[in-house]
Design a protein around this motif. Structure first.
Motif, short mmCIF file in Angstrom:
data_model
loop_
_atom_site.label_atom_id
_atom_site.label_comp_id
_atom_site.label_asym_id
_atom_site.label_seq_id
_atom_site.Cartn_x
_atom_site.Cartn_y
_atom_site.Cartn_z
N LEU A 174 5.64 -9.37 0.28
CA LEU A 174 5.47 -7.99 -0.22
C LEU A 174 4.60 -7.17 0.72
O LEU A 174 4.89 -6.02 1.01
CB LEU A 174 4.85 -8.00 -1.61
N ALA A 175 3.53 -7.79 1.21
CA ALA A 175 2.61 -7.07 2.10
C ALA A 175 3.35 -6.66 3.38
O ALA A 175 3.22 -5.52 3.84
CB ALA A 175 1.39 -7.93 2.44
N ARG A 176 4.14 -7.58 3.94
CA ARG A 176 4.91 -7.25 5.16
C ARG A 176 5.90 -6.12 4.89
O ARG A 176 6.04 -5.20 5.68
CB ARG A 176 5.70 -8.49 5.61
N PHE B 236 5.72 1.72 4.79
CA PHE B 236 4.78 2.84 4.92
C PHE B 236 4.28 3.01 6.36
O PHE B 236 3.40 3.84 6.62
CB PHE B 236 3.60 2.66 3.96
N GLY B 237 4.80 2.21 7.30
CA GLY B 237 4.43 2.35 8.71
C GLY B 237 2.97 2.01 8.98
O GLY B 237 2.28 2.69 9.73
N LEU B 238 2.50 0.93 8.34
CA LEU B 238 1.09 0.54 8.48
C LEU B 238 0.97 -0.84 9.13
O LEU B 238 1.87 -1.67 8.98
CB LEU B 238 0.43 0.48 7.09
N PRO B 239 -0.14 -1.11 9.81
CA PRO B 239 -0.36 -2.47 10.31
C PRO B 239 -0.67 -3.41 9.15
O PRO B 239 -1.19 -2.99 8.11
CB PRO B 239 -1.56 -2.33 11.24
N HIS B 240 -0.35 -4.69 9.33
CA HIS B 240 -0.53 -5.68 8.26
C HIS B 240 -1.36 -6.86 8.76
O HIS B 240 -1.14 -7.34 9.87
CB HIS B 240 0.86 -6.18 7.82
N LEU B 241 -2.31 -7.30 7.93
CA LEU B 241 -3.06 -8.52 8.25
C LEU B 241 -2.94 -9.51 7.09
O LEU B 241 -3.32 -9.20 5.96
CB LEU B 241 -4.55 -8.19 8.48
N ASP B 242 -2.38 -10.67 7.38
CA ASP B 242 -2.34 -11.79 6.43
C ASP B 242 -3.65 -12.55 6.62
O ASP B 242 -3.81 -13.30 7.58
CB ASP B 242 -1.12 -12.66 6.78
N ALA C 51 -4.05 0.44 6.33
CA ALA C 51 -3.56 -0.89 6.67
C ALA C 51 -3.21 -1.62 5.38
O ALA C 51 -3.65 -1.23 4.29
CB ALA C 51 -4.65 -1.68 7.41
N VAL C 52 -2.41 -2.65 5.52
CA VAL C 52 -2.10 -3.52 4.39
C VAL C 52 -2.75 -4.87 4.69
O VAL C 52 -2.53 -5.44 5.75
CB VAL C 52 -0.58 -3.72 4.22
N LEU C 53 -3.58 -5.34 3.77
CA LEU C 53 -4.18 -6.67 3.93
C LEU C 53 -3.81 -7.50 2.72
O LEU C 53 -3.84 -7.00 1.58
CB LEU C 53 -5.71 -6.59 4.02
N ASP C 54 -3.46 -8.77 2.94
CA ASP C 54 -3.22 -9.63 1.79
C ASP C 54 -4.08 -10.87 1.86
O ASP C 54 -4.42 -11.35 2.94
CB ASP C 54 -1.73 -9.95 1.62
N GLY C 55 -4.50 -11.35 0.67
CA GLY C 55 -5.36 -12.52 0.62
C GLY C 55 -5.75 -12.86 -0.80
O GLY C 55 -4.91 -12.83 -1.72
N ARG C 56 -7.02 -13.21 -0.99
CA ARG C 56 -7.50 -13.58 -2.32
C ARG C 56 -8.60 -12.65 -2.81
O ARG C 56 -8.82 -12.52 -4.01
CB ARG C 56 -8.09 -15.02 -2.31
N ALA D 130 10.97 -7.16 -6.46
CA ALA D 130 9.51 -7.21 -6.35
C ALA D 130 9.03 -6.14 -5.38
O ALA D 130 8.03 -5.45 -5.63
CB ALA D 130 9.05 -8.59 -5.89
N PHE D 131 9.74 -5.99 -4.26
CA PHE D 131 9.36 -4.96 -3.29
C PHE D 131 9.44 -3.58 -3.92
O PHE D 131 8.52 -2.76 -3.78
CB PHE D 131 10.24 -5.02 -2.03
N GLU D 132 10.53 -3.31 -4.65
CA GLU D 132 10.67 -1.99 -5.25
C GLU D 132 9.55 -1.71 -6.25
O GLU D 132 9.01 -0.60 -6.32
CB GLU D 132 12.05 -1.85 -5.91
#
Ligand code: DC
Length: 218
Positions: A21-23, A29-35, A113-118, A199-201
């Motif tokens: 989902l984060a990716r 939205f044209g943003l950088p992503h960090l997992d 930015a989009v960040l995903d984690g805990r 889920a993405f939508e």
């Protein structure tokens, strides 16, 4: 962070689908992503490569401080073994502290930015305008993880993957340092009965709703 920065914090348990989902949100939205899970996986990987135990705190902190985002070998880091090892080093408060600046630096880009984690919505980016907590039942998450590992050629045993998922939930939620928990201002998204597209939508609509609300209050 600029006023217009769109910081999207995505948290959730192992194999909830938050990474996908984060990716997708980042691309949309044209943003950088960090997992951010990769940071803990890379820290654990460095320790194992040096032949050190995962509870060697000074070595773990040194490994965390020495990380460079560009050097990550994702194929190597995304194994089941490193997921387990990451969950162990992630419970060390000094390791978490050593990784804060890197994550906040990434999040502070002017465009967002989009960040995903805990702990993105609770600790790393508590002021993020959009927070989504992605969940799914343990059984669904174990099935997804089994498919993912099988696609990568790893040997798969559903029962032991389900046991891993439950053990990781327990470890990630019960630790005292930044435990996995939903931020009070996060929107919960349960993907148990949703495919990736649905889920993405749903996640995209959560972001758009927040943007609409923010625009109205300007
Ligand atoms: O998301 P993942 O499976 O790649 O994460 C691996 C482990 O790293 C996970 O069990 C807990 C830890 N982690 C964390 O504690 N905090 C984060 N922000 C990201 C991951």
């Amino acid at each position: 962070m600029s006023e217009r920065a769109l910081t999207i914090a995505i948290d959730g348990p192992a194999a909830s689908g938050k990474g996908t989902l984060a990716r997708r949100l980042a691309a949309h939205f044209g943003l950088p992503h960090l997992d951010t899970g990769l940071l803990y996986r890379a820290t654990a990987c460095a320790l194992l490569d040096e032949g050190r135990p995962l509870d060697d705190i000074p070595a773990a902190v040194a490994a965390a401080r020495g990380l460079a985002l560009a050097d990550f070998d994702e194929a190597r880091l995304r194994t089941r073994e490193l997921g387990e090892a990451a969950s162990v080093v992630a419970a060390i408060p000094d390791v978490r502290a050593a990784l804060i600046d890197l994550q906040r630096g990434f999040a502070a880009r002017p465009e967002g930015a989009v960040l995903d984690g805990r702990d993105i919505g609770t600790v790393i980016c508590p002021a993020a305008p959009v927070k989504i907590f992605v969940t799914a039942s343990a059984e669904t998450r174990a099935q997804r993880r089994a498919l993912e590992l099988a696609a990568r050629g790893e040997k798969v045993d559903y029962a032991s993957i389900l046991a891993d998922v439950r053990q990781r939930d327990e470890r990630d939620s019960a630790r005292s340092a930044a435990p996995l928990k939903i931020a009070s201002d996060a929107v919960r998204l349960d993907t148990t009965d949703l495919d990736i597209e649905a889920a993405f939508e749903a996640a995209r609509d959560i972001v758009l709703d927040k943007l609409t609300l923010a625009a109205r209050s300007d």
